[in-house]
Scaffold this active site. Structure first.
Site, short mmCIF file in Angstrom:
data_model
loop_
_atom_site.label_atom_id
_atom_site.label_comp_id
_atom_site.label_asym_id
_atom_site.label_seq_id
_atom_site.Cartn_x
_atom_site.Cartn_y
_atom_site.Cartn_z
N CYS A 102 34.47 55.64 22.72
CA CYS A 102 34.96 54.57 21.86
C CYS A 102 36.42 54.23 22.12
O CYS A 102 36.72 53.50 23.05
CB CYS A 102 34.67 54.90 20.39
SG CYS A 102 34.62 53.40 19.39
N HIS B 261 29.11 55.83 20.30
CA HIS B 261 29.34 57.23 19.93
C HIS B 261 28.12 58.06 20.33
O HIS B 261 27.23 58.32 19.52
CB HIS B 261 29.60 57.35 18.44
CG HIS B 261 30.95 56.83 18.06
ND1 HIS B 261 32.08 57.62 18.09
CD2 HIS B 261 31.36 55.60 17.69
CE1 HIS B 261 33.12 56.90 17.74
NE2 HIS B 261 32.72 55.67 17.49
N GLU C 148 27.93 61.08 20.77
CA GLU C 148 27.87 62.40 20.12
C GLU C 148 26.88 62.46 18.95
O GLU C 148 26.33 63.51 18.64
CB GLU C 148 29.27 62.83 19.64
CG GLU C 148 29.89 62.04 18.49
CD GLU C 148 30.70 60.82 18.93
OE1 GLU C 148 30.38 60.27 20.00
OE2 GLU C 148 31.61 60.41 18.19
N1 GLN Z 1 39.98 51.65 17.04
C1 GLN Z 1 38.96 51.22 17.96
C2 GLN Z 1 38.17 50.05 17.39
O1 GLN Z 1 38.18 49.85 16.20
C3 GLN Z 1 38.04 52.36 18.35
C4 GLN Z 1 37.21 52.85 17.21
C5 GLN Z 1 36.63 54.23 17.40
O2 GLN Z 1 37.07 54.98 18.27
N2 GLN Z 1 35.65 54.59 16.61
O3 GLN Z 1 37.51 49.37 18.10
#
Ligand code: GLN
Length: 542
Positions: free
Chosen positions: A392, A518, A520
């Site tokens: 992410c 994600h 994970e």
């Molecule tokens: N801050 C970034 C976004 O909002 C990544 C978000 C995250 O890592 N969950 O896109």
């Protein structure tokens, strides 16, 4: 009530897990393990977490204070215990499996505004408690469950949890004898001076529970070493339950061992008898193989997690578990060093300290603090050819790092970190621009991703499509696609008709891969998420 084939009984069963003494006792693991034992006897079991705070969901909560925000497939931003339930039971839960005071009250207030309670004074009892009971019964019905294990967050005596405990108490009466069961989780500390397991905290918290009309059926006692016979007896006497209903939850080699610890003490039998469940043996086979794999690990893999919320490892708890699932399959123990990315912010001379690691992982994150440090760490992993996995925020900053260092876009950035950047390689998703509230405004939950053939990602997933969970507001700006590709980065996964980039990889490197989703959250013991498995394999080889 429907006839339940599996249990040969007319009723669905509810198990309520409450906590006493203090928080952080591992109630979530005891809840998951109890559900696992029942699942292994062939019942259709699920878990639900009650979080008595007023927030609508966990989405706006600080991960350093509260732990990771676990994202369900349907886009729920949930308490991290939902992750434990999914990992233990190997099922995907919906956001309805995390219930907060905020959700219940907002439903009741909405109904009041619509005139549902016309003429009545809307009260905690019966309106709030009715809504809580309705929610539980609805889940059981839609999912055709045999047993629902409900964990109540916090400790008995908290003001916030009272309406929930009252609802559970009412359910004992309404569901009828043998259809509800209470497990109370407490602690038996050992004082160094005397070396004896102390039962007073348990006695007090049981009294507190009784005061609100609940008698525990089982007391699960957290302790360092197995509960002594005397301690069991004492707790049994004061809590007015048989000694076989006092279950020792001593420290285990791995959390996946806890179901066996509980079952070895006959907890399954106690539950079966109290809930009039059909006799059915626990079919352990695969689970025991899995839990053993976490006990028989040798050889350390040293992984650096460079992130923003490292002061509380629970902020990245699913990342930790995904790594450990992948490592256990290979018989390896992982030693994780949590590194605050701010360390590398202004001190590039500190970067060589990363050389000792078998792999570097950059997990999710929000906001400017520490982001330059992350970019430097990714630069270092790329230059030194150290296996790197980005998730992410890690995906987004891997793009920034590559754009700056390799594509000559020296001023490039994400607009989250520098809104006026000249080269916004990562930008705010257009559909989020009109939203004002912060809660629930991200791109959330499961989305379909196309995986491009002849890429590492395709080799890893052996599939043209995958479905993965998301939680982000920013994304790769496709205006930079050709320059990024020309310089050798492959964007090997995309979603929404090629609108959003989801996977990047650098074929020149041993393993340099990052994902916008994600990964994970989909990892399970014995079934690691493929990207994590590939990363760990690369770390072993390197
Ligand atoms: N801050 C970034 C976004 O909002 C990544 C978000 C995250 O890592 N969950 O896109």
């Amino acid at each position: 009530m429907r006839f339940n084939k599996t249990t040969n009984s007319q009723h669905v069963k509810y198990i309520f897990v409450t906590g006493g003494v203090l928080s952080g006792l591992g109630k979530g693991i005891i809840t998951s393990s109890t559900a696992k034992i029942l699942q292994l006897t062939g019942l259709n079991v699920s878990c639900l977490k009650v979080d008595p705070y007023v927030n609508y969901d966990a989405g706006t909560m600080n991960p350093v204070a509260h732990g990771e925000v676990f994202v369900t497939q349907d886009g729920g931003e949930c308490d991290m215990d939902i992750g434990n339930y999914e990992r233990f039971l190997d099922i995907a839960l919906t956001k309805d499996h995390n219930l907060t005071t905020g959700r219940i009250y907002s439903r009741v207030i909405d109904a009041e505004r619509k005139g549902k309670y016309l003429g009545q004074c809307v009260q905690i009892i019966p309106h709030i408690t009715d809504e809580i009971k309705h929610h539980l019964r609805q889940i059981v019905k839609t999912e055709s469950l045999d047993v629902l294990v409900v964990e109540c967050g916090g400790t008995v005596g908290d003001i916030e949890s009272l309406p929930f405990l009252e609802a559970f108490r009412q359910m004992t009466l309404e569901e009828g004898n043998g259809n509800t069961l209470f497990i109370h989780v407490t602690l038996a500390p050992i004082l160094d001076v005397v070396g004896e397991q102390k039962t007073k905290p348990t006695q007090h918290s049981v009294q507190e529970l009784r005061r609100i009309g609940i008698n525990p059926d089982i007391i699960a006692v957290r302790c360092k070493t197995m509960l002594s016979k005397d301690t069991r007896k004492k707790i049994s006497l004061f809590a007015n339950i048989n000694t076989n209903c006092v279950i020792s939850c001593h420290d285990a080699e791995s959390i996946y061992h806890v179901p066996e610890i509980l079952a070895d003490q006959g907890m399954n039998e106690v539950i079966r008898k109290k809930l009039y469940l059909k006799q059915s043996p626990i079919k352990w086979s695969r689970w025991k193989i899995i839990s053993r794999s976490f006990a028989n690990m040798h050889g350390n893999l040293n992984i650096a997690i460079v992130g923003k919320y490292i002061s509380l490892p629970d902020s990245y708890v699913s990342v930790y578990h995904a790594l450990s699932h992948a490592a256990a399959i290979q018989g390896k123990k992982i030693a994780i060093n949590w590194i605050d990315s701010e360390e590398f912010e202004h001190n590039s001379e500190k970067l060589p300290s990363l050389k000792i690691y078998d792999g570097i992982l950059v997990p999710g994150g929000f906001g400017k603090r520490g982001s330059e440090g992350i970019i430097h760490a990714i630069d270092y992993a790329r230059k030194e050819n150290i296996p790197f996995l980005g998730i992410c925020f890690g995906f987004q900053l891997a793009i920034v790092s590559f754009a700056r260092a390799i594509c000559g876009l020296r001023e490039s950035n994400s607009t989250e970190l520098q809104p006026d950047t000249n080269d916004p390689v990562i930008e705010f998703m257009p559909e989020q621009r009109t939203l004002n509230d912060l809660g629930g405004t991200m791109r959330l939950g499961r989305h379909k991703i196309n995986v491009i053939s002849n890429t590492l990602a395709h080799k890893i997933y052996s599939n043209n499509y995958i479905y993965k969970r998301h939680r982000h507001r920013y994304e790769f700006n496709k205006n930079y696609l050709s320059v990024i590709q020309k310089n050798g980065m492959i964007l090997s996964g995309h979603s929404d008709n090629n609108k959003r980039m989801e996977i990047l990889e650098l074929p020149e490197n041993k393993f340099h891969l990052a994902v916008q989703y994600h990964a994970e959250f989909d990892s399970r013991p014995g079934k690691p998420e493929p990207i994590f498995a590939a990363f760990i394999d690369a770390c072993i080889i390197s």
